[in-house]
Design an enzyme around this catalytic site. Structure first.
Site, PDB file in Angstrom:
ATOM      1  N   LYS A 201       0.899  -1.155   0.000  1.00 45.25           N
ATOM      2  CA  LYS A 201       0.000   0.000   0.000  1.00 45.25           C
ATOM      3  C   LYS A 201       0.947   1.216   0.000  1.00 45.25           C
ATOM      4  O   LYS A 201       1.540   1.562   1.016  1.00 45.25           O
ATOM      5  CB  LYS A 201      -0.895  -0.001   1.249  1.00 45.25           C
TER       6      LYS A 201
ATOM      7  N   GLU B 221       9.294   2.070  10.822  1.00 44.17           N
ATOM      8  CA  GLU B 221      10.431   2.961  10.573  1.00 44.17           C
ATOM      9  C   GLU B 221       9.838   4.344  10.412  1.00 44.17           C
ATOM     10  O   GLU B 221       9.235   4.658   9.400  1.00 44.17           O
ATOM     11  CB  GLU B 221      11.165   2.485   9.319  1.00 44.17           C
TER      12      GLU B 221
ATOM     13  N   CYS C  14      14.292  10.541   6.339  1.00 38.75           N
ATOM     14  CA  CYS C  14      14.188  10.298   7.782  1.00 38.75           C
ATOM     15  C   CYS C  14      15.559  10.351   8.438  1.00 38.75           C
ATOM     16  O   CYS C  14      15.693  10.797   9.564  1.00 38.75           O
ATOM     17  CB  CYS C  14      13.508   8.964   8.046  1.00 38.75           C
TER      18      CYS C  14
ATOM     19  N   GLU D 203      10.461  17.018  13.853  1.00 36.35           N
ATOM     20  CA  GLU D 203      11.163  16.604  12.645  1.00 36.35           C
ATOM     21  C   GLU D 203      10.938  17.657  11.554  1.00 36.35           C
ATOM     22  O   GLU D 203       9.807  18.066  11.304  1.00 36.35           O
ATOM     23  CB  GLU D 203      10.630  15.253  12.160  1.00 36.35           C
TER      24      GLU D 203
HETATM   25  P1  NDP Z   1       2.323   9.461   6.145  1.00 36.42           P
HETATM   26  O1  NDP Z   1       2.890   8.802   7.331  1.00 36.42           O
HETATM   27  O2  NDP Z   1       0.912   9.932   6.211  1.00 36.42           O
HETATM   28  O3  NDP Z   1       2.448   8.457   4.870  1.00 36.42           O
HETATM   29  C1  NDP Z   1       3.194   7.263   4.879  1.00 36.42           C
HETATM   30  C2  NDP Z   1       2.295   6.107   4.460  1.00 36.42           C
HETATM   31  O4  NDP Z   1       1.345   5.847   5.490  1.00 36.42           O
HETATM   32  C3  NDP Z   1       1.490   6.373   3.200  1.00 36.42           C
HETATM   33  O5  NDP Z   1       1.381   5.183   2.464  1.00 36.42           O
HETATM   34  C4  NDP Z   1       0.141   6.782   3.759  1.00 36.42           C
HETATM   35  O6  NDP Z   1      -0.916   6.593   2.856  1.00 36.42           O
HETATM   36  C5  NDP Z   1       0.026   5.833   4.928  1.00 36.42           C
HETATM   37  N1  NDP Z   1      -0.947   6.232   5.939  1.00 36.42           N
HETATM   38  C6  NDP Z   1      -1.236   7.478   6.368  1.00 36.42           C
HETATM   39  N2  NDP Z   1      -2.157   7.431   7.340  1.00 36.42           N
HETATM   40  C7  NDP Z   1      -2.479   6.132   7.512  1.00 36.42           C
HETATM   41  C8  NDP Z   1      -3.388   5.439   8.365  1.00 36.42           C
HETATM   42  N3  NDP Z   1      -4.151   6.091   9.237  1.00 36.42           N
HETATM   43  N4  NDP Z   1      -3.464   4.100   8.268  1.00 36.42           N
HETATM   44  C9  NDP Z   1      -2.698   3.421   7.386  1.00 36.42           C
HETATM   45  N5  NDP Z   1      -1.821   4.019   6.563  1.00 36.42           N
HETATM   46  C10 NDP Z   1      -1.702   5.359   6.628  1.00 36.42           C
HETATM   47  O7  NDP Z   1       3.292  10.638   5.746  1.00 36.42           O
HETATM   48  P2  NDP Z   1       3.011  12.008   4.969  1.00 36.42           P
HETATM   49  O8  NDP Z   1       3.172  11.742   3.530  1.00 36.42           O
HETATM   50  O9  NDP Z   1       1.733  12.677   5.350  1.00 36.42           O
HETATM   51  O10 NDP Z   1       4.207  12.880   5.532  1.00 36.42           O
HETATM   52  C11 NDP Z   1       4.062  13.522   6.797  1.00 36.42           C
HETATM   53  C12 NDP Z   1       5.336  13.483   7.589  1.00 36.42           C
HETATM   54  O11 NDP Z   1       5.694  12.133   7.874  1.00 36.42           O
HETATM   55  C13 NDP Z   1       6.567  14.031   6.901  1.00 36.42           C
HETATM   56  O12 NDP Z   1       6.619  15.410   6.933  1.00 36.42           O
HETATM   57  C14 NDP Z   1       7.660  13.354   7.698  1.00 36.42           C
HETATM   58  O13 NDP Z   1       7.855  14.043   8.902  1.00 36.42           O
HETATM   59  C15 NDP Z   1       7.085  11.980   7.974  1.00 36.42           C
HETATM   60  N6  NDP Z   1       7.538  10.986   6.997  1.00 36.42           N
HETATM   61  C16 NDP Z   1       8.558  10.158   7.333  1.00 36.42           C
HETATM   62  C17 NDP Z   1       9.055   9.271   6.409  1.00 36.42           C
HETATM   63  C18 NDP Z   1      10.182   8.380   6.738  1.00 36.42           C
HETATM   64  O14 NDP Z   1      10.957   8.026   5.848  1.00 36.42           O
HETATM   65  N7  NDP Z   1      10.298   7.929   7.975  1.00 36.42           N
HETATM   66  C19 NDP Z   1       8.534   9.198   5.045  1.00 36.42           C
HETATM   67  C20 NDP Z   1       7.416  10.080   4.796  1.00 36.42           C
HETATM   68  C21 NDP Z   1       6.965  10.931   5.749  1.00 36.42           C
HETATM   69  P3  NDP Z   1      -1.582   7.840   2.077  1.00 36.42           P
HETATM   70  O15 NDP Z   1      -0.505   8.472   1.271  1.00 36.42           O
HETATM   71  O16 NDP Z   1      -2.631   7.176   1.267  1.00 36.42           O
HETATM   72  O17 NDP Z   1      -2.121   8.759   3.143  1.00 36.42           O
END
Ligand code: NDP
Length: 453
Positions: free
Chosen positions: A153, A227, A261, A358
């Protein structure tokens, strides 16, 4: 799912989500395929991973362009990402037999006892947009090598990357159902986690999404690997080679346009070298080429989404309003697309937004400290614990400091990076579990104890 080019703000395409019926079909295929895939000899799985590496290399330009259009990664870095995905496939093709070999344990005098590594079934990967290929392949390669099947997903802003990854495995010759993409949003993902056919979940992303996924998986008693984010410290001690530290510091902050990250986010610099470091660091950050991510010369592209750029700018504004000194950048760029410039903030208090949250973009927070002890204390003054970097000319001192930092990884005289040969993961709110290396492949296996008498 909307494909929006962050370099222009232009709407490229709408990709239809999978409906319930399509999701059900894929879950059924995953479960069926697992029954036969788990029996496929290791050598055949290894061969298929080699093929996947070849498919990636042959189509490097195409996959790189998909990433660049969907999330704005500079094309030269996107090509590097494709090559790294080929590397992780080859790494597990070579090493999986060693990582998964039986562990013979002596001690029981009348019996042969050992631990065997068996696959567990379909595993769901909830993945982010920032390294849209790498984050997926570092899960997929070990999981497939171990005999599991994968369901992806992916983030909603990278649907064509998600479909292309499924295609890589299909073209490589993996059976239908070994690795499938589910084009669904977050709430549908939680339904998938509840499905009996899904045995475990791995997520890379925000703390918020991590908690949601862990909660659902916990209710179903399914294992998770998380992660999450980081606020990695980069310590420059009084005896550091400042020139080398500066050059790496800029790369560590600006790689992937700051959206990593494990990017260095908090620069903790000893008073003896502070002025020299800051002068050179600001100049170096300013020298990076910001521009069209399709241009090979571009080093910093746009931020992946408008909302994320605005969140980043809010953190900068809040910090400046609270008294931070903005030495470089600090305002969205006056051009189309979601461009934020390399930014450096100093004179920070620990409770300012850029210091304690972050920052997922090209914003560096610089702190002045008077001693090694203060540097370590400040580095550890964070609920995150993903990576850290320590700069000193005394390697024994570097190791000593590295051992005192609360993080999943600490690098001395090098930036934090992920490498297929080394375990990767965090402590604290950066998550739990490990990816890559032997640790990564063993997260989603049944370490079965066998006693033969
Ligand atoms: P998210 O955590 O929302 O997205 C990461 C994944 O999680 C996507 O596939 C997203 O799907 C999914 N997701 C989001 N909400 C849910 C939920 N309730 N249940 C199941 N899956 C979910 O990150 P964002 O893109 O909104 O970024 C926000 C912040 O997250 C960034 O600014 C950063 O701080 C952090 N981040 C950290 C990352 C890392 O490498 N550790 C990578 C990306 C973000 P969908 O896109 O469909 O919402």
């Amino acid at each position: 799912m909307e494909r929006i080019n962050p370099a222009t703000g232009e709407h490229v395409e709408t990709v239809a989500e999978h409906d319930d019926e399509a999701v059900e079909e894929r879950l059924a295929t995953a479960a069926d395929t697992y029954e036969s895939w788990r029996e496929v000899p290791m050598n055949e799985r290894r061969q298929l991973l080699e093929e996947a590496a070849d498919v990636l290399r042959e189509n490097e330009q195409h996959y790189a362009e998909l990433m660049t259009v969907e999330m704005g990664k500079p094309i030269s870095q996107a090509k590097g990402e494709v090559r790294k995905c080929a590397w992780v496939c080859e790494h597990y093709a070579e090493k999986a037999p060693e990582y998964l070999q039986d562990e013979v344990i002596g001690g029981a005098s009348h019996a042969t006892t050992y631990v065997r590594h068996e696959p567990i079934g379909p595993v769901l990967a909830v993945m982010p947009w920032n390294f849209p290929f790498w984050q997926v392949f570092r899960f997929a390669a070990p999981s497939l090598a171990a005999g599991n099947v994968g369901l992806l997903k992916h983030a909603s802003n990278v649907p064509k990357c998600a479909l292309a990854i499924e295609e890589v495995f299909r073209e490589a010759g993996f059976p239908e159902g070994a690795f499938q993409t589910l084009l669904v949003g977050g709430s549908a993902a939680n339904e998938v986690i509840r499905d009996d056919r899904v045995r475990a979940v791995t997520l890379t992303g925000s703390e918020f999404a991590g908690k949601q996924v862990a909660k659902t998986a916990g209710e179903e008693l399914k294992k998770t690997v998380l992660e999450l984010g980081g606020s990695d410290p980069f310590l420059v001690l009084d005896d550091a080679n400042v020139d080398a530290a500066v050059e790496t510091a800029a790369t560590a902050r600006l790689q992937n346009s700051g959206q990593s990250c494990i990017a260095a986010k908090r620069f903790i610099v000893h008073d003896d070298v502070y002025d020299e470091f800051v002068d050179e660091f600001v100049a170096e950050m300013d020298a990076w080429t910001v521009g069209d991510p399709m241009d090979e010369e571009t080093e910093v592209g746009p931020q992946a989404r408008e909302d994320l750029m605005q969140d980043l700018h809010d953190q900068v504004e809040q910090s400046v309003d609270a008294g931070a000194d903005c030495l470089l950048g600090g305002e969205p760029m006056d051009r189309e697309g979601y461009y934020y410039p390399p930014t450096v903030l100093a004179d920070l208090e620990p409770d300012m937004a850029v210091a304690c949250e972050e920052t997922f973009g090209p914003v560096a927070a610089v702190f002045r400290v008077e001693s090694e002890a203060e540097a370590v204390e400040l580095a550890n003054d964070s609920p995150y614990g993903l990576g850290a970097s320590v700069w000193t000319d005394d390697l024994e001192r570097g190791e000593r400091v590295a051992h005192r930092i609360e993080a999943g990884a600490t690098f001395v005289n090098e930036m934090t990076k992920s490498d297929p040969r080394l375990p990767f993961g965090g402590v604290g709110i950066s998550g739990y579990g490990r990816e890559l290396a032997a640790d990564g492949i063993r997260e989603f296996v049944n370490r079965k104890t066998v006693w033969v008498q």
